[in-house]
Design an enzyme around this catalytic site. Structure first.
Site, PDB file in Angstrom:
ATOM      1  N   LEU A 187       0.839  -1.210   0.000  1.00  0.00           N
ATOM      2  CA  LEU A 187       0.000   0.000   0.000  1.00  0.00           C
ATOM      3  C   LEU A 187       0.871   1.256   0.000  1.00  0.00           C
ATOM      4  N   ILE A 196       7.277  -6.872  -0.579  1.00  0.00           N
ATOM      5  CA  ILE A 196       7.816  -8.046  -1.290  1.00  0.00           C
ATOM      6  C   ILE A 196       9.309  -8.235  -1.044  1.00  0.00           C
ATOM      7  N   ALA A 251       5.260  -3.251  -8.122  1.00  0.00           N
ATOM      8  CA  ALA A 251       6.414  -2.528  -8.675  1.00  0.00           C
ATOM      9  C   ALA A 251       6.275  -1.054  -8.351  1.00  0.00           C
ATOM     10  N   THR A 287       6.874  -5.253 -18.736  1.00  0.00           N
ATOM     11  CA  THR A 287       6.462  -4.157 -19.630  1.00  0.00           C
ATOM     12  C   THR A 287       7.187  -4.211 -20.971  1.00  0.00           C
ATOM     13  N   ASP A 288       6.562  -3.623 -21.982  1.00  0.00           N
ATOM     14  CA  ASP A 288       7.232  -3.530 -23.291  1.00  0.00           C
ATOM     15  C   ASP A 288       8.417  -2.561 -23.247  1.00  0.00           C
ATOM     16  N   GLU A 289       8.487  -1.747 -22.188  1.00  0.00           N
ATOM     17  CA  GLU A 289       9.566  -0.744 -22.116  1.00  0.00           C
ATOM     18  C   GLU A 289      10.951  -1.378 -21.961  1.00  0.00           C
ATOM     19  N   TYR A 334      13.159   3.266 -14.358  1.00  0.00           N
ATOM     20  CA  TYR A 334      12.041   2.317 -14.229  1.00  0.00           C
ATOM     21  C   TYR A 334      12.228   1.120 -15.155  1.00  0.00           C
ATOM     22  N   SER A 335      12.393   1.419 -16.459  1.00  0.00           N
ATOM     23  CA  SER A 335      12.416   0.295 -17.411  1.00  0.00           C
ATOM     24  C   SER A 335      13.666  -0.556 -17.253  1.00  0.00           C
ATOM     25  N   LYS A 392      12.925  -2.970 -14.486  1.00  0.00           N
ATOM     26  CA  LYS A 392      12.013  -4.025 -14.957  1.00  0.00           C
ATOM     27  C   LYS A 392      12.786  -5.005 -15.850  1.00  0.00           C
ATOM     28  N   LYS A 440      -0.520   9.168 -13.945  1.00  0.00           N
ATOM     29  CA  LYS A 440      -0.314   8.646 -15.302  1.00  0.00           C
ATOM     30  C   LYS A 440      -1.063   9.497 -16.332  1.00  0.00           C
ATOM     31  N   PHE A 441      -0.651   9.395 -17.587  1.00  0.00           N
ATOM     32  CA  PHE A 441      -1.090  10.318 -18.645  1.00  0.00           C
ATOM     33  C   PHE A 441      -2.610  10.470 -18.755  1.00  0.00           C
ATOM     34  N   GLY A 489      14.916  11.677 -21.813  1.00  0.00           N
ATOM     35  CA  GLY A 489      15.082  10.331 -22.403  1.00  0.00           C
ATOM     36  C   GLY A 489      13.788   9.723 -22.916  1.00  0.00           C
ATOM     37  N   HIS A 490      12.792  10.549 -23.186  1.00  0.00           N
ATOM     38  CA  HIS A 490      11.432  10.118 -23.542  1.00  0.00           C
ATOM     39  C   HIS A 490      11.401   9.103 -24.688  1.00  0.00           C
TER      40      HIS A 490
HETATM   41  P1  NAD Z   1       0.708   0.675  -9.784  1.00  0.00           P
HETATM   42  O1  NAD Z   1       1.800   1.640  -9.436  1.00  0.00           O
HETATM   43  O2  NAD Z   1      -0.666   1.191 -10.017  1.00  0.00           O
HETATM   44  O3  NAD Z   1       0.590  -0.425  -8.634  1.00  0.00           O
HETATM   45  C1  NAD Z   1       1.716  -1.001  -8.026  1.00  0.00           C
HETATM   46  C2  NAD Z   1       1.267  -1.731  -6.770  1.00  0.00           C
HETATM   47  O4  NAD Z   1       2.425  -2.353  -6.188  1.00  0.00           O
HETATM   48  C3  NAD Z   1       0.675  -0.788  -5.698  1.00  0.00           C
HETATM   49  O5  NAD Z   1      -0.489  -1.364  -5.160  1.00  0.00           O
HETATM   50  C4  NAD Z   1       1.777  -0.713  -4.656  1.00  0.00           C
HETATM   51  O6  NAD Z   1       1.287  -0.480  -3.333  1.00  0.00           O
HETATM   52  C5  NAD Z   1       2.425  -2.085  -4.791  1.00  0.00           C
HETATM   53  N1  NAD Z   1       3.837  -2.092  -4.326  1.00  0.00           N
HETATM   54  C6  NAD Z   1       4.823  -1.220  -4.677  1.00  0.00           C
HETATM   55  N2  NAD Z   1       5.962  -1.537  -4.032  1.00  0.00           N
HETATM   56  C7  NAD Z   1       5.704  -2.649  -3.284  1.00  0.00           C
HETATM   57  C8  NAD Z   1       6.475  -3.456  -2.417  1.00  0.00           C
HETATM   58  N3  NAD Z   1       7.763  -3.191  -2.187  1.00  0.00           N
HETATM   59  N4  NAD Z   1       5.883  -4.509  -1.815  1.00  0.00           N
HETATM   60  C9  NAD Z   1       4.577  -4.785  -2.048  1.00  0.00           C
HETATM   61  N5  NAD Z   1       3.791  -4.052  -2.829  1.00  0.00           N
HETATM   62  C10 NAD Z   1       4.340  -2.991  -3.458  1.00  0.00           C
HETATM   63  O7  NAD Z   1       1.267  -0.133 -11.029  1.00  0.00           O
HETATM   64  P2  NAD Z   1       0.470  -0.747 -12.276  1.00  0.00           P
HETATM   65  O8  NAD Z   1       0.388   0.271 -13.330  1.00  0.00           O
HETATM   66  O9  NAD Z   1      -0.747  -1.427 -11.788  1.00  0.00           O
HETATM   67  O10 NAD Z   1       1.541  -1.846 -12.764  1.00  0.00           O
HETATM   68  C11 NAD Z   1       1.560  -3.140 -12.206  1.00  0.00           C
HETATM   69  C12 NAD Z   1       2.601  -3.988 -12.885  1.00  0.00           C
HETATM   70  O11 NAD Z   1       2.339  -4.071 -14.261  1.00  0.00           O
HETATM   71  C13 NAD Z   1       4.027  -3.448 -12.761  1.00  0.00           C
HETATM   72  O12 NAD Z   1       4.896  -4.528 -12.580  1.00  0.00           O
HETATM   73  C14 NAD Z   1       4.270  -2.758 -14.087  1.00  0.00           C
HETATM   74  O13 NAD Z   1       5.639  -2.761 -14.412  1.00  0.00           O
HETATM   75  C15 NAD Z   1       3.487  -3.664 -15.007  1.00  0.00           C
HETATM   76  N6  NAD Z   1       2.997  -3.034 -16.234  1.00  0.00           N
HETATM   77  C16 NAD Z   1       2.270  -1.888 -16.171  1.00  0.00           C
HETATM   78  C17 NAD Z   1       1.758  -1.336 -17.345  1.00  0.00           C
HETATM   79  C18 NAD Z   1       0.922  -0.071 -17.331  1.00  0.00           C
HETATM   80  O14 NAD Z   1       0.562   0.431 -18.376  1.00  0.00           O
HETATM   81  N7  NAD Z   1       0.549   0.478 -16.189  1.00  0.00           N
HETATM   82  C19 NAD Z   1       2.011  -1.972 -18.571  1.00  0.00           C
HETATM   83  C20 NAD Z   1       2.792  -3.133 -18.598  1.00  0.00           C
HETATM   84  C21 NAD Z   1       3.263  -3.669 -17.409  1.00  0.00           C
HETATM   85  O1  DAU Z   2       4.458   0.666 -21.860  1.00  0.00           O
HETATM   86  C1  DAU Z   2       4.105   0.180 -20.608  1.00  0.00           C
HETATM   87  C2  DAU Z   2       4.357   1.236 -19.558  1.00  0.00           C
HETATM   88  O2  DAU Z   2       3.336   2.220 -19.725  1.00  0.00           O
HETATM   89  C3  DAU Z   2       4.348   0.684 -18.136  1.00  0.00           C
HETATM   90  O3  DAU Z   2       5.443  -0.178 -17.992  1.00  0.00           O
HETATM   91  C4  DAU Z   2       4.441   1.813 -17.102  1.00  0.00           C
HETATM   92  O4  DAU Z   2       4.314   1.282 -15.787  1.00  0.00           O
HETATM   93  C5  DAU Z   2       3.313   2.789 -17.360  1.00  0.00           C
HETATM   94  O5  DAU Z   2       3.402   3.885 -16.459  1.00  0.00           O
HETATM   95  C6  DAU Z   2       3.363   3.291 -18.806  1.00  0.00           C
HETATM   96  O6  DAU Z   2       4.569   4.088 -19.023  1.00  0.00           O
HETATM   97  P1  DAU Z   2       4.540   5.463 -19.838  1.00  0.00           P
HETATM   98  O7  DAU Z   2       5.699   6.265 -19.423  1.00  0.00           O
HETATM   99  O8  DAU Z   2       4.320   5.204 -21.284  1.00  0.00           O
HETATM  100  O9  DAU Z   2       3.143   6.067 -19.250  1.00  0.00           O
HETATM  101  P2  DAU Z   2       2.708   7.532 -18.775  1.00  0.00           P
HETATM  102  O10 DAU Z   2       1.247   7.442 -18.458  1.00  0.00           O
HETATM  103  O11 DAU Z   2       3.595   8.078 -17.724  1.00  0.00           O
HETATM  104  O12 DAU Z   2       2.905   8.412 -20.083  1.00  0.00           O
HETATM  105  C7  DAU Z   2       2.295   8.050 -21.318  1.00  0.00           C
HETATM  106  C8  DAU Z   2       2.779   9.035 -22.375  1.00  0.00           C
HETATM  107  O13 DAU Z   2       2.225  10.336 -22.098  1.00  0.00           O
HETATM  108  C9  DAU Z   2       4.279   9.233 -22.389  1.00  0.00           C
HETATM  109  O14 DAU Z   2       4.714   9.401 -23.726  1.00  0.00           O
HETATM  110  C10 DAU Z   2       4.490  10.533 -21.607  1.00  0.00           C
HETATM  111  C11 DAU Z   2       3.258  11.324 -21.912  1.00  0.00           C
HETATM  112  N1  DAU Z   2       2.743  12.238 -20.845  1.00  0.00           N
HETATM  113  C12 DAU Z   2       2.649  11.758 -19.583  1.00  0.00           C
HETATM  114  C13 DAU Z   2       2.141  12.549 -18.569  1.00  0.00           C
HETATM  115  C14 DAU Z   2       2.025  12.056 -17.146  1.00  0.00           C
HETATM  116  C15 DAU Z   2       2.328  13.519 -21.192  1.00  0.00           C
HETATM  117  O15 DAU Z   2       2.400  13.956 -22.350  1.00  0.00           O
HETATM  118  N2  DAU Z   2       1.803  14.301 -20.192  1.00  0.00           N
HETATM  119  C16 DAU Z   2       1.698  13.882 -18.906  1.00  0.00           C
HETATM  120  O16 DAU Z   2       1.198  14.642 -18.043  1.00  0.00           O
END
Ligand code: NAD
Ligand code: DAU
Length: 342
Positions: free
Chosen positions: A36, A60, A81, A122-124, A158-159, A162, A197-198, A283-284
């Protein structure tokens, strides 16, 4: 598979998976292990039956706790994560700790107890692709998307953590016979995503009377998938995937950020240009795109939520109807971005 642990099950994607399992597999009991952090929220699990879902609040990286829980389960599905690129640029340490040490702790326990492990990634990890406009023939040929054979080339803290965690899992499969699979998914959207997030940032900005913020020119492309489709794919890989294999998850949802933002503005009744261009991310990554042929052909997966406009409209409706879920955090999140020029 009757008992599973879902790490990070109180976060965005993890909680969606818990709901998916409870709704579709009535014989499965879920233990959520979640610290949490700011990104985890008990409310994401509200309404789930207490006799089927138990929340353990813990870290974890806590080897004793992880060992005890893993000794009593059939499988671990690892979502927990630190997940936000922008945060990783400000302070990488929690990313190293949770994403690398946390994964190490889990796979060591799974190895010891012979427990099935699925690693959500992630694909990243593959870095980025050139924009299609910069490719000959606009990139409609082979090699334009990530495949399971693409070399790892992560860009951000981050990436890279991962990617490192994926490589730990691969090594544990080969060296110790860990019963593991890996999935690498593209950008998820849907309800319960943190407002840093975006997509949720822009929706909640508009709902709060703040102008949306686009990084740079908004040409960067993300390959959007509804989080429900991600959950269905992970369940399929967990139950039918081949041990040691990597599956890419994506739903052919490439869109540039400007297009996504303009669609949000249109769906929310705002002028097309009612946003600010702000400082770009360091590094976008330019473009992500997934080739999910292996998942589709080997496991028969296909996405259901393919109408992005409709999915986005439903997501907007969810944030509009659930202001209590996000409003308390909004000013702190925006203040943190403002200090960074974003
Ligand atoms: P999120 O940040 O919304 O949720 C992460 C969760 O992990 C939270 O509930 C947090 O409390 C928990 N957490 C963090 N550190 C912890 C720790 N040390 N011990 C136990 N719990 C912990 O993330 P999300 O967007 O739901 O992503 C979840 C997974 O999916 C990640 O591994 C991420 O890399 C992967 N992923 C995300 C996306 C995306 O678009 N969001 C895409 C591909 C893969
Ligand atoms: O591709 C999978 C990944 O997607 C996951 O592994 C990550 O956990 C998840 O956060 C996401 O990463 P991104 O960096 O792509 O997501 P984000 O929502 O942060 O940003 C999406 C795109 O939008 C990115 O090109 C940056 C841009 N952006 C983001 C924010 C927060 C903006 O233009 N404005 C914003 O305010």
């Amino acid at each position: 598979m009757k008992k599973i642990i879902v790490t990070g099950g109180a976060g965005f994607i993890g909680s969606n998976f818990v709901h998916y399992v409870v709704n579709n597999h009535p014989d499965v009991h879920v233990t959520v292990l979640d610290k949490l952090t700011y990104a985890g929220n008990r409310e994401n699990l509200a309404g789930l039956p207490e006799d089927r879902v138990k929340l353990v609040v813990g870290d974890i990286t806590d080897a004793a706790l992880v060992d005890e829980l893993v000794s009593q389960t059939d499988a671990v599905v690892h979502y927990a994560a630190e997940s936000h690129n922008d945060n990783s640029l400000k302070d990488p340490f929690p990313f190293v700790q949770t994403n690398l040490i946390g994964t190490y702790t889990l796979i060591e326990a799974c190895r010891k107890h012979g427990v099935r492990y699925h690693h959500v990634s992630t694909d990243e990890v593959y870095g980025d692709l050139p924009l299609r406009e910069d490719l000959p023939g606009h990139g409609e040929g082979a090699g334009e998307k990530f495949t399971p054979e693409t070399a790892y080339n992560p860009s951000s803290p981050y990436s890279s953590t991962k990617a490192g965690s994926d490589l730990l899992v691969r090594a544990w499969v080969r060296s110790f016979d860990l019963q593991a699979t890996i999935s690498n998914c593209s950008n998820n959207y849907g309800p319960y995503q943190h407002i840093e997030k975006f997509i949720p940032r822009q929706i909640t900005n508009i709902l709060s009377g703040i102008r949306p913020k686009l990084y740079g020119e908004g040409k960067n492309v993300r390959d959007w998938i509804h989080t429900n489709d991600h959950s269905a794919a992970v369940w399929l890989i967990l139950t039918k995937g081949k041990i040691g294999e990597t599956y890419l998850i994506g739903a052919d949802g490439e869109k540039d950020n400007k297009t996504v933002l303009e669609l949000i503005l249109e769906l929310m009744g705002q002028p097309k240009d009612a946003y600010d261009q702000v400082k770009d991310r360091a590094g976008h990554d330019l473009r992500y795109a997934i080739d999910a042929t292996k998942l589709r052909e080997e496991l028969g997966w296909q996405p259901e939520f393919t109408d992005f406009r409709e999915g986005l409209a439903d997501t907007i409706a969810w944030y509009t109807e659930n202001k209590d879920w996000w409003q308390a955090e909004k000013s702190a999140v925006e203040e943190s971005y403002r200090k960074n020029g974003q």
